[in-house]
Enzyme design. Sequence first.
Site, short mmCIF file in Angstrom:
data_model
loop_
_atom_site.label_atom_id
_atom_site.label_comp_id
_atom_site.label_asym_id
_atom_site.label_seq_id
_atom_site.Cartn_x
_atom_site.Cartn_y
_atom_site.Cartn_z
N GLU A 304 8.79 -2.33 -4.97
CA GLU A 304 9.44 -1.09 -4.54
C GLU A 304 10.21 -0.44 -5.68
O GLU A 304 10.21 0.78 -5.83
CB GLU A 304 10.40 -1.36 -3.37
CG GLU A 304 9.73 -1.87 -2.10
CD GLU A 304 8.84 -0.84 -1.42
OE1 GLU A 304 8.78 0.31 -1.86
OE2 GLU A 304 8.20 -1.22 -0.41
N ARG A 308 9.00 3.21 -7.16
CA ARG A 308 9.93 4.32 -6.89
C ARG A 308 10.79 4.64 -8.12
O ARG A 308 10.93 5.79 -8.50
CB ARG A 308 10.84 3.98 -5.70
CG ARG A 308 10.05 3.74 -4.43
CD ARG A 308 10.95 3.53 -3.23
NE ARG A 308 10.23 2.84 -2.16
CZ ARG A 308 10.42 3.06 -0.87
NH1 ARG A 308 11.29 3.93 -0.47
NH2 ARG A 308 9.72 2.39 0.03
N ASP A 437 -3.02 -2.58 1.08
CA ASP A 437 -3.44 -1.20 0.85
C ASP A 437 -3.55 -0.77 -0.62
O ASP A 437 -4.62 -0.42 -1.12
CB ASP A 437 -2.52 -0.23 1.62
CG ASP A 437 -1.02 -0.50 1.40
OD1 ASP A 437 -0.67 -1.45 0.69
OD2 ASP A 437 -0.20 0.26 1.97
N GLU A 573 0.95 9.29 3.80
CA GLU A 573 -0.45 9.02 3.46
C GLU A 573 -1.45 10.10 3.90
O GLU A 573 -2.37 10.45 3.16
CB GLU A 573 -0.89 7.65 4.01
CG GLU A 573 -0.25 6.46 3.30
CD GLU A 573 1.21 6.21 3.69
OE1 GLU A 573 1.64 6.73 4.74
OE2 GLU A 573 1.91 5.50 2.96
N THR A 662 1.46 5.04 -6.55
CA THR A 662 1.40 4.94 -5.09
C THR A 662 2.64 5.52 -4.42
O THR A 662 2.72 5.58 -3.19
CB THR A 662 1.14 3.48 -4.64
OG1 THR A 662 0.81 3.47 -3.25
CG2 THR A 662 2.34 2.59 -4.90
C1 DMJ Z 1 5.50 4.23 -0.14
O1 DMJ Z 1 6.53 3.51 -0.66
C2 DMJ Z 1 4.24 4.03 -0.92
O2 DMJ Z 1 3.34 5.04 -0.64
C3 DMJ Z 1 3.62 2.70 -0.65
O3 DMJ Z 1 2.40 2.55 -1.30
C4 DMJ Z 1 3.39 2.54 0.82
N1 DMJ Z 1 4.56 2.79 1.58
C5 DMJ Z 1 5.37 3.95 1.31
C6 DMJ Z 1 5.00 5.19 2.04
O4 DMJ Z 1 4.50 5.06 3.28
#
Ligand code: DMJ
Length: 673
Positions: A304, A308, A437, A573, A662
């Site tokens: 995370e 981020r 995912d 998403e 992501t």
């Molecule tokens: C985000 O932190 C990122 O997109 C991660 O890959 C999946 N979860 C959240 C958003 O839903």
Amino acid sequence: MYSAAAAAASPPRRDFISVTLSPEEAVGTGGYNNSKAWRRRSCWRKWKQLSRLQRSVILFLFAFLAVCGVISYASMGEPWKSLTNKSLDDQRTEPEVPGLKLANPAVLPAPQKVDANHGDYPELPPQKPPKPPHFRRGPSNLQIKAPRRDVRLKTRHNTSRAVEEPDQADKEEKTEKSVISWRGAVIEPDQSTEPPSSKIKEPEKPSSVEAEDQKEPVPINERQMAVIEAFRHAWKGYKDFAWGHDELKPLSKSYSEWFGLGLTLIDALDTMWILGLKEEFEEARKWVANNLVFDKNVDVNLFESTIRILGGLLSTYHLSGDSLFLEKAKDIGNRLMPAFKTPSKIPYSDVNIGRGTAHPPRWTSDSTVAEVTSIQLEFRELSRLTGDEKFQKAVDEVMKHVHTLSGKNDGLVPMFINTNSGQFTHLGVYTLGARADSYYEYLLKQWIQGGKKENELLEDYMRAIEGVKKHLLQRSQPKKLTFVGELAHGHFSAKMDHLVCFLPGTLALGAHNGLTADHMKLAEALIETCYQMYAQVETGLSPEIVHFNLHAQKGHKDVEIKPADRHNLLRPETVESLFYMYRFTGDKKYQDWGWEILQNFNKYTRVPTGGYTSINNVQNPINPEPRDKMESFFLGETLKYMFLLFSDDIDLINLDKYVFNTEAHPLPIWVPA
Ligand code: DMJ
């Protein structure tokens, strides 16, 4: 009438300058003919009438002014530089949204070569010696076009005016030395490109930049304005009640801490840049400069904080060219490295960034597969920028190891991996949702980032998509929607997380990069499904998880929702995939679907006093049960993808030059198409 000038009545003080005009001279009773000779005579007469002291004072004043003029001309250089830059800022046309101003040219630092070649993984792109600057366009490597035509044109006009002044060469040299962005921070290339470990070269200019810069900028449209409005509303809540904290709790007008690192603020930095929110960006930048400290005794989740914080800082550095963000990125990157000190080199999930220690969760020595395989884009880019190979080496090793592991099912991976043995655990369960995912997403995106040379990544990706087709694809009833279910020990479950809706976008991105057209077909089918996950629900918002009906039943829709799954966390998403689909097809229906979703977010999740909230019940439009939390990805991802979805400017984060991590933070493709 003109009865002798006031000066005539003045006391005859010697230190006082007075000019006495006779009435004839003043009104010219016949003597005034305005000829040059008359004017010269008249001036000379007046001069002669002055006392010696008066004449000396006047001469002294002239001499003094002349000296001042020469001195100030000589010292024009520095002020000119900042004045020019400042005026570029100040003189920009105010757009229709108050306070909305636009991004200046962006700066992409040059690739940095790392000596080691990691097997099948590419070397970092070679650096070339810095090129002589190209002054007329300001900073090289312009990637982000300003979102509004009027502002952009004005900016360009100001820029060229500034450089077309006399003393061009001199001024150009100064302009080159300091690059200023619209947020007002002066970036000295020498300074901004000198990490402690090695020196980064100046930005290298891609050949396409010049032509791109000459294209007409695309104005912001009404839907984009609505996104800006939504962002501002969310930001207001964060600013008023959660400033500098991780997440806003908009109903209780307070905040929650996860890592205590201003998560929402960092996640939102590049969104503000892309939306052109200058004031907000400047304020947030100040917070980063003065308050963002990583030397804290706090446990953070490796994944995370990488996607981020590290991702957010790196992309903001790329878009803005401001070395502050690179410095912070290096700091957090270094502090996360202890996570890789495990027997298997598969990183632990948690790191104490102050103490430099890492550990798995308390109840297990496993890490999540998606987590350890979705930090690569960021660490690889950090190596490229700093010239320090350790970041890339650590994450490449994870990928190489996972590539060789047994326990996959036609390319599909289990959800857990052990940090001691390095083996997959909890075998037999396969999903494209939570815990797996972004493994699939990063296979493709690393391949793109590295210039499409890392064959193992592509192989794994292609095999996995075949695995999805073989094991996880089904069609629902009654609408025959194609969806991605799950497999548990040979049993198919028609369960699909909203998280899986990243997949249509990723498939479309692969097809855009030359992979089989089948992937695009599948993307088209899946994005329709993801849209239906919103459209078939009472609030028009998707739940966290849906179950699809495999058999037609009277009065039943395709989508069923279990009570435990009916929350919505403002996730990105579907909007993310809509963005890719619109970019690659130009089909307006994708924009319309996104527009519906934005309106429903506004209807059911907007908190009047500022901010948006997650909700507990997407099936109850009367009371969607607000959860009192705004996730940082709502600003980092959801609204950013909305804004990009509604844009017709393919150069607003050009997908041949950038790859999104992501968490929707764009990072440069090392060898742009
Ligand atoms: C985000 O932190 C990122 O997109 C991660 O890959 C999946 N979860 C959240 C958003 O839903």
